[in-house]
Design a protein around this motif. Sequence first.
Motif: not given
Lengths: 314, 314
Positions: A24, A26, A102, B13, B15, B20, B26-28, B31, B33, B90-91, B93, B100-103
């Motif tokens: 998703a 977020h 994290a 960014r 990752y 997930l 989680h060790k990325v 990474a 950007a 924005t991150v 993952v 893909t998960t976004a923040f």
Amino acid sequence: MILTVTSNIALDRTYVVDRLEAGAVHKVRLAFAQTGGKGVNVSRNVAELGGATVVSGLVGAGGLELAELELRAAGLDCALYEVAGETRQTVTVTASDGTTTAFDEAGPTVTDTEWCSFEEHVRGLLDRASMLVLAGSLPPGAPDEALQHLVAAATDREVAVIVDSRGNAMRAALAAGPLVAKLNRAELSETLGRSFGTDDEVVEGARELRDLGAHNVIVTLGAGGAIGLGSDEIWKVAHPPAAGNPIGAGDAFTAAAAMTLAAGRPFPEALLEGAAAGVASLRSPTAGHVEAADVRAAALQVEIHEYGKATTRA
Amino acid sequence: MILTVTSNIALDRTYVVDRLEAGAVHKVRLAFAQTGGKGVNVSRNVAELGGATVVSGLVGAGGLELAELELRAAGLDCALYEVAGETRQTVTVTASDGTTTAFDEAGPTVTDTEWCSFEEHVRGLLDRASMLVLAGSLPPGAPDEALQHLVAAATDREVAVIVDSRGNAMRAALAAGPLVAKLNRAELSETLGRSFGTDDEVVEGARELRDLGAHNVIVTLGAGGAIGLGSDEIWKVAHPPAAGNPIGAGDAFTAAAAMTLAAGRPFPEALLEGAAAGVASLRSPTAGHVEAADVRAAALQVEIHEYGKATTRA
């Protein structure tokens, strides 16, 4: 003054979301950032407990100004060293249901030249220090002997050192004879290459670390308290179960133990104060914070006894 | 030169993690950007398709230098404007299973004074521009009429404007009479406050946007192609289903449409080129990238016809 060195300083970002759902997008309801890393947390705790401290460490390009601003706003003296790679970040996502997830970046790759210059930078800070705390992982590119050089530089100047690290970096650091090697159970495993279950096994592991060069060893065991291997005795620290945020509890332990030893007080007192600070830090929702009053309250509940002998109230 | 303005530039960014898992650390593994935001993506696409472009926009404190470095390394001319709040990040993952998960952070809050100064900054860039593309959301604190002022400033100077935004900011922008209002189905809903299912409903919505002031309206419909409302005709664009990364496809559409219109070519050609660029961009794993050869190949598969009439090959 307690000098802390965090060789892989991070900008820790915290995101608050309603619910974490893989796949998703977020919208972050709240975002905040603070300078992080084990040594930084130790300095925050030392300052909150009334001690003098200086934060040093390596920070990636573009991160120096922000980190210094933030640390000084928090009342901390700092002397950071900037390298060319990009600043390390960590992202912790806190959902309304309390789950925290994290993501930890590895950090900038450090060149040999940069690491040598950083060692010089730390040497320049040692004259003012009564204790050096080396805490946290090494950045990519740093030589395995990186911490060893710093321990040697401090002991040459008769500055006592606490090393809180793991793996090859820890093993190398021990060879230079730090006053205390401090780790948790997982870090002990990573350093010695096997797992440690019972207290007897942990004591055996601590002895191996002393054989590698540490004068004293502290292994924290979470809810199980801690085991301390001194020059003559072995100590077991215990406390009643306590709920809360365990992130940063080990750093609070290190901070209080460092302050106690820097004040010239004996090793078992450092264990007691460290454990009390660790328990007190559980009350804080973010790492690196502890209230002096909570430490005093927790200290009343911490028990220490010689390992293998009957419990006596400290 | 196509001037793009992204009023809420982000550092995006990415990752890479194995899997997930909510509640885990989680060790990325990797990474990276890059400077992001809709207008930035449009400029990247324009440059890749051989056009001249300048990236402008608002960036938070500490982000200017990094963004300029990165954009110039990518061959883009830029004229960014820095505000005091912290740079938006924005991150995203990406897990090994493809999820893909976004923040998305909201971005720095902009003061009235900062926004006024930024408007002046953009006005100073318009003399060199043949087309202005306003793309993306407004930062917190910006007035609802923010985009309207920029559209008016451009049209005063006879610089045509494409607005790709939504909600109140879009409604306000339309009042200043941009050449094109461009949005997707969800943005159309957010702008007009109701949902749009059938093509007839979308055409009805596009007419409402024209009544609000837009000379032309483009609504992209993902796999469903696009609907274009010109001054006299309504056009429907269709293409065969195509798999890939849909993030940034709308920006590629805008880039190619802007280039076509800036070259003085007619509206249906802009729709055709836009749709082809959107389809071609699906092939890129990251937003903001499209290959000119892929656009030419995709253009052969795009069909356009007057809405409600029989399909004719473009």
